[in-house]
Scaffold this motif. Structure first.
Motif, short mmCIF file in Angstrom:
data_model
loop_
_atom_site.label_atom_id
_atom_site.label_comp_id
_atom_site.label_asym_id
_atom_site.label_seq_id
_atom_site.Cartn_x
_atom_site.Cartn_y
_atom_site.Cartn_z
N GLU A 24 21.37 48.40 72.28
CA GLU A 24 21.86 49.64 71.69
C GLU A 24 21.82 50.81 72.65
O GLU A 24 22.36 51.87 72.38
CB GLU A 24 21.03 49.99 70.45
CG GLU A 24 21.30 49.10 69.26
CD GLU A 24 22.62 49.43 68.59
OE1 GLU A 24 22.87 50.61 68.34
OE2 GLU A 24 23.40 48.50 68.34
N CYS A 25 21.16 50.61 73.76
CA CYS A 25 20.92 51.73 74.67
C CYS A 25 22.22 52.20 75.30
O CYS A 25 22.87 51.46 76.02
CB CYS A 25 19.93 51.29 75.76
SG CYS A 25 19.55 52.59 76.92
N ARG A 26 22.59 53.42 75.01
CA ARG A 26 23.83 53.96 75.58
C ARG A 26 23.52 55.15 76.50
O ARG A 26 24.36 56.00 76.74
CB ARG A 26 24.79 54.36 74.46
CG ARG A 26 25.93 53.35 74.34
CD ARG A 26 26.80 53.69 73.16
NE ARG A 26 26.40 52.95 71.98
CZ ARG A 26 25.95 53.51 70.87
NH1 ARG A 26 25.86 54.81 70.78
NH2 ARG A 26 25.62 52.77 69.83
N LYS A 29 21.54 57.82 81.67
CA LYS A 29 20.44 58.06 82.61
C LYS A 29 19.35 57.00 82.47
O LYS A 29 18.18 57.27 82.66
CB LYS A 29 19.84 59.44 82.37
CG LYS A 29 20.79 60.56 82.69
CD LYS A 29 20.20 61.87 82.25
CE LYS A 29 21.16 63.01 82.49
NZ LYS A 29 20.64 64.25 81.89
N CYS A 30 19.74 55.80 82.05
CA CYS A 30 18.79 54.70 81.94
C CYS A 30 18.92 53.84 83.19
O CYS A 30 20.02 53.50 83.60
CB CYS A 30 19.09 53.89 80.69
SG CYS A 30 18.02 52.47 80.49
N HIS A 31 17.79 53.49 83.77
CA HIS A 31 17.85 52.74 85.02
C HIS A 31 18.22 51.28 84.81
O HIS A 31 18.57 50.57 85.74
CB HIS A 31 16.53 52.83 85.77
CG HIS A 31 15.39 52.22 85.02
ND1 HIS A 31 14.83 52.80 83.90
CD2 HIS A 31 14.72 51.06 85.21
CE1 HIS A 31 13.87 52.01 83.45
NE2 HIS A 31 13.77 50.97 84.22
N ILE A 32 18.13 50.80 83.54
CA ILE A 32 18.48 49.41 83.25
C ILE A 32 19.91 49.33 82.73
O ILE A 32 20.72 48.56 83.23
CB ILE A 32 17.51 48.81 82.21
CG1 ILE A 32 16.07 48.98 82.68
CG2 ILE A 32 17.81 47.33 82.00
CD1 ILE A 32 15.05 48.77 81.58
N HIS A 33 20.23 50.15 81.74
CA HIS A 33 21.53 50.05 81.09
C HIS A 33 22.53 51.09 81.58
O HIS A 33 23.73 50.93 81.42
CB HIS A 33 21.37 50.20 79.57
CG HIS A 33 20.27 49.35 79.03
ND1 HIS A 33 19.03 49.85 78.76
CD2 HIS A 33 20.22 48.03 78.73
CE1 HIS A 33 18.26 48.88 78.31
NE2 HIS A 33 18.94 47.77 78.29
N GLY A 34 22.05 52.17 82.14
CA GLY A 34 22.95 53.22 82.60
C GLY A 34 23.29 53.03 84.06
O GLY A 34 23.18 51.95 84.61
N GLN A 84 16.65 56.03 76.21
CA GLN A 84 16.76 55.71 74.77
C GLN A 84 16.03 54.44 74.39
O GLN A 84 15.33 54.38 73.38
CB GLN A 84 18.23 55.52 74.41
CG GLN A 84 18.90 56.74 73.88
CD GLN A 84 20.35 56.47 73.51
OE1 GLN A 84 20.73 55.31 73.30
NE2 GLN A 84 21.12 57.51 73.44
N CYS A 85 16.18 53.40 75.23
CA CYS A 85 15.64 52.10 74.87
C CYS A 85 14.12 52.06 74.88
O CYS A 85 13.51 51.13 74.37
CB CYS A 85 16.21 51.02 75.78
SG CYS A 85 16.01 51.40 77.52
N MET A 86 13.48 53.08 75.48
CA MET A 86 12.02 53.07 75.54
C MET A 86 11.39 54.10 74.62
O MET A 86 10.17 54.22 74.56
CB MET A 86 11.57 53.33 76.98
CG MET A 86 12.01 52.23 77.90
SD MET A 86 10.81 51.92 79.16
CE MET A 86 11.54 52.73 80.52
ZN LIG Z 1 18.18 51.47 78.40
#
Ligand SMILES: [Zn+2]
Length: 122
Positions: A24-26, A29-34, A84-86
């Motif tokens: 769901e992480c959109r 600025k996410c190092h995994i999904h972004g 977001q995911c964390m």
């Molecule tokens: Zn994420």
């Protein structure tokens, strides 16, 4: 045969209740999904403040004073972006790892990498 059931449409509806799902992480600025690259220094510290997309961590470090040949303790505060995911994993008092990234705002140039321990554990 005409369309008979509308049930299949209902199934497609998203359930906003399932927070914390990694897919769901959109967050850009996410190092995994972004598309945020991390590089540079890594620090570990305790979460002292938590905001919507930002945490403040604090850790102690020792500074050597040559004149007295002793160390003194100094506290360092770092503002880090919370992807977001964390958001649900990390609570106040947790021990987490942050890594340097490009400056995301005036005070944020770190991003939360992972959680080491939760607040209760020692
Ligand atoms: Zn994420």
């Amino acid at each position: 045969m005409k369309k008979t059931s509308k049930k299949s449409e209902n199934r497609k509806e998203k359930e906003p209740e399932t927070a914390g799902t990694l897919s769901e992480c959109r967050d850009k600025k996410c190092h995994i999904h972004g598309n945020l690259k991390v590089r540079g220094r890594i620090f570990e510290g305790r979460v002292t403040k938590k905001f919507k997309d930002r945490v403040v961590i604090e850790f102690e470090r020792m500074i050597y004073v040559r004149k007295y040949e002793r160390y003194y303790k100094s506290k360092t505060k770092i503002h880090a972006h919370l992807p977001q995911c964390m958001e649900n994993q990390i609570q106040l008092g947790d021990l987490i790892t942050v890594q340097e990234c490009r400056p995301l705002s005036k005070i944020i140039h770190f991003v939360v990498i992972k959680k080491i321990k939760s607040a209760g554990e020692r």
